[in-house]
Design a protein around this motif. Sequence first.
Motif, PDB file in Angstrom:
ATOM      1  N   ALA A  85      -6.921  -1.469   6.623  1.00 28.50           N
ATOM      2  CA  ALA A  85      -7.969  -1.398   7.647  1.00 28.50           C
ATOM      3  C   ALA A  85      -8.755  -0.093   7.563  1.00 28.50           C
ATOM      4  N   ASP A  86      -8.087   0.994   7.232  1.00 26.77           N
ATOM      5  CA  ASP A  86      -8.738   2.292   7.153  1.00 26.77           C
ATOM      6  C   ASP A  86      -9.705   2.333   5.975  1.00 26.77           C
ATOM      7  N   LEU A  87     -10.909   2.833   6.216  1.00 25.80           N
ATOM      8  CA  LEU A  87     -11.953   2.839   5.190  1.00 25.80           C
ATOM      9  C   LEU A  87     -11.525   3.571   3.931  1.00 25.80           C
ATOM     10  N   GLN A  88     -10.953   4.767   4.078  1.00 26.36           N
ATOM     11  CA  GLN A  88     -10.564   5.542   2.907  1.00 26.36           C
ATOM     12  C   GLN A  88      -9.399   4.900   2.162  1.00 26.36           C
ATOM     13  N   GLN A  89      -8.432   4.373   2.910  1.00 24.84           N
ATOM     14  CA  GLN A  89      -7.310   3.693   2.266  1.00 24.84           C
ATOM     15  C   GLN A  89      -7.776   2.421   1.561  1.00 24.84           C
ATOM     16  N   ARG A  90      -8.738   1.746   2.165  1.00 21.33           N
ATOM     17  CA  ARG A  90      -9.277   0.546   1.531  1.00 21.33           C
ATOM     18  C   ARG A  90      -9.975   0.889   0.224  1.00 21.33           C
ATOM     19  N   ALA A  91     -10.687   2.002   0.214  1.00 22.13           N
ATOM     20  CA  ALA A  91     -11.337   2.438  -1.022  1.00 22.13           C
ATOM     21  C   ALA A  91     -10.310   2.740  -2.108  1.00 22.13           C
ATOM     22  N   LEU A  92      -9.217   3.395  -1.731  1.00 23.48           N
ATOM     23  CA  LEU A  92      -8.160   3.700  -2.704  1.00 23.48           C
ATOM     24  C   LEU A  92      -7.484   2.432  -3.197  1.00 23.48           C
ATOM     25  N   ALA A  93      -7.299   1.478  -2.305  1.00 21.16           N
ATOM     26  CA  ALA A  93      -6.672   0.212  -2.703  1.00 21.16           C
ATOM     27  C   ALA A  93      -7.550  -0.539  -3.692  1.00 21.16           C
ATOM     28  N   ARG A  94      -8.849  -0.518  -3.451  1.00 21.81           N
ATOM     29  CA  ARG A  94      -9.767  -1.194  -4.372  1.00 21.81           C
ATOM     30  C   ARG A  94      -9.843  -0.447  -5.702  1.00 21.81           C
ATOM     31  N   ALA A  95      -9.803   0.877  -5.645  1.00 19.89           N
ATOM     32  CA  ALA A  95      -9.824   1.654  -6.884  1.00 19.89           C
ATOM     33  C   ALA A  95      -8.583   1.367  -7.729  1.00 19.89           C
ATOM     34  N   ALA A  96      -7.415   1.323  -7.089  1.00 23.82           N
ATOM     35  CA  ALA A  96      -6.179   1.019  -7.809  1.00 23.82           C
ATOM     36  C   ALA A  96      -6.229  -0.385  -8.396  1.00 23.82           C
ATOM     37  N   SER A  97      -6.766  -1.326  -7.641  1.00 23.08           N
ATOM     38  CA  SER A  97      -6.865  -2.712  -8.120  1.00 23.08           C
ATOM     39  C   SER A  97      -7.818  -2.818  -9.296  1.00 23.08           C
ATOM     40  N   ALA A  98      -8.928  -2.100  -9.229  1.00 24.81           N
ATOM     41  CA  ALA A  98      -9.875  -2.105 -10.338  1.00 24.81           C
ATOM     42  C   ALA A  98      -9.260  -1.496 -11.590  1.00 24.81           C
ATOM     43  N   GLU A  99      -8.471  -0.433 -11.408  1.00 22.29           N
ATOM     44  CA  GLU A  99      -7.793   0.175 -12.557  1.00 22.29           C
ATOM     45  C   GLU A  99      -6.813  -0.813 -13.181  1.00 22.29           C
ATOM     46  N   MET A 100      -6.078  -1.528 -12.337  1.00 25.82           N
ATOM     47  CA  MET A 100      -5.150  -2.529 -12.864  1.00 25.82           C
ATOM     48  C   MET A 100      -5.903  -3.600 -13.640  1.00 25.82           C
ATOM     49  N   HIS A 101      -7.081  -3.958 -13.156  1.00 23.30           N
ATOM     50  CA  HIS A 101      -7.874  -4.997 -13.808  1.00 23.30           C
ATOM     51  C   HIS A 101      -8.326  -4.590 -15.205  1.00 23.30           C
ATOM     52  N   PRO A 149       7.178   0.399   2.190  1.00 23.25           N
ATOM     53  CA  PRO A 149       7.706   0.083   0.865  1.00 23.25           C
ATOM     54  C   PRO A 149       6.640  -0.347  -0.139  1.00 23.25           C
ATOM     55  N   PHE A 150       5.437  -0.716   0.377  1.00 19.75           N
ATOM     56  CA  PHE A 150       4.353  -1.111  -0.504  1.00 19.75           C
ATOM     57  C   PHE A 150       3.344   0.037  -0.622  1.00 19.75           C
ATOM     58  N   LEU A 151       2.375  -0.128  -1.485  1.00 19.76           N
ATOM     59  CA  LEU A 151       1.499   0.987  -1.839  1.00 19.76           C
ATOM     60  C   LEU A 151       0.752   1.556  -0.645  1.00 19.76           C
ATOM     61  N   PHE A 152       0.411   0.706   0.310  1.00 16.94           N
ATOM     62  CA  PHE A 152      -0.295   1.153   1.511  1.00 16.94           C
ATOM     63  C   PHE A 152       0.506   0.820   2.766  1.00 16.94           C
ATOM     64  N   GLY A 153       1.817   0.886   2.646  1.00 21.68           N
ATOM     65  CA  GLY A 153       2.718   0.589   3.751  1.00 21.68           C
ATOM     66  C   GLY A 153       3.076  -0.871   3.777  1.00 21.68           C
ATOM     67  N   ALA A 154       2.229  -1.679   4.395  1.00 22.29           N
ATOM     68  CA  ALA A 154       2.408  -3.124   4.382  1.00 22.29           C
ATOM     69  C   ALA A 154       1.792  -3.710   3.107  1.00 22.29           C
ATOM     70  N   PHE A 155       2.190  -4.919   2.769  1.00 25.78           N
ATOM     71  CA  PHE A 155       1.682  -5.594   1.570  1.00 25.78           C
ATOM     72  C   PHE A 155       0.183  -5.832   1.698  1.00 25.78           C
ATOM     73  N   THR A 156      -0.560  -5.497   0.638  1.00 24.91           N
ATOM     74  CA  THR A 156      -1.997  -5.758   0.567  1.00 24.91           C
ATOM     75  C   THR A 156      -2.344  -6.335  -0.805  1.00 24.91           C
ATOM     76  N   ALA A 157      -3.638  -6.596  -0.980  1.00 21.81           N
ATOM     77  CA  ALA A 157      -4.101  -7.111  -2.269  1.00 21.81           C
ATOM     78  C   ALA A 157      -3.776  -6.165  -3.416  1.00 21.81           C
ATOM     79  N   ALA A 158      -3.716  -4.858  -3.143  1.00 19.76           N
ATOM     80  CA  ALA A 158      -3.376  -3.912  -4.213  1.00 19.76           C
ATOM     81  C   ALA A 158      -1.983  -4.196  -4.773  1.00 19.76           C
ATOM     82  N   ASP A 159      -1.048  -4.551  -3.894  1.00 19.90           N
ATOM     83  CA  ASP A 159       0.302  -4.893  -4.365  1.00 19.90           C
ATOM     84  C   ASP A 159       0.290  -6.201  -5.146  1.00 19.90           C
ATOM     85  N   ALA A 160      -0.532  -7.147  -4.712  1.00 17.60           N
ATOM     86  CA  ALA A 160      -0.659  -8.391  -5.467  1.00 17.60           C
ATOM     87  C   ALA A 160      -1.172  -8.114  -6.869  1.00 17.60           C
TER      88      ALA A 160
END
Length: 225
Positions: A85-101, A149-160
């Motif tokens: 939900a947090d804007l900055q955390q969401r940006a980091l989650a998307r950045a990590a996901s893009a790197e994985m991609h 326990p997940f990258l942003f606390g609760a499970f998100t798309a970044a963990d997927a």
Amino acid sequence: MKLLIGNRNYSSWSMRPWLVLAHFEIPFEDEVLLLSGDGWRETLAARSPTGKVPVLIDGALVVPETIAIIEYLADLYPDKPIWPADLQQRALARAASAEMHSAFLGLRGHAPMNLRANHAGKVSADAVGQDLHRVETLWGQLLARSGGPFLFGAFTAADAMFAPLATRIRTYGLPVSDTSTAYVEAIYGLPAFQEWLALALKEPWIVDDDEIDVIQGRVARGTLA
């Protein structure tokens, strides 16, 4: 809504949006399009705009590509915390996901996803060492910030996005830190992942191109059962 996926045992890209759909309890059905056998490429080409899986079908809309599917689901279900939900955390989650991609090509090439297998010791740590170092650094930073326990606390798309990479660590017995080991265990403990894994273990199909013994020349094509 339907998700076209490949063999669950091997299809890492299919797993990612499937976990998002299943974990966030979004109604959908799936259909497996085999990644081997007679005419499999033609079948994929007839069902997928890219000739690859996954593909999300929602009415007349056909969405290929994993990240595009996940973003569509996040827009369609804004009440579900698919991204932080947090804007900055969401940006980091998307950045990590893009790197994985786009990255970790060594791990993807030398250690293909194979949920049924136990191939400890068959992949050289040197061949995947740079990727392992990077993923451990990334996971470590995010887990230290969130507390797990997940990258942003609760499970998100970044963990997927990182779940298939986590399975490679277990399948090939790759040397990682206690922090990364705990994260892998968290992925395996997720009920949606357990559901995918149970279905994968029942699959009878073999994809030679994703079997390490075939890739490394220990076993001839078409001989695995």
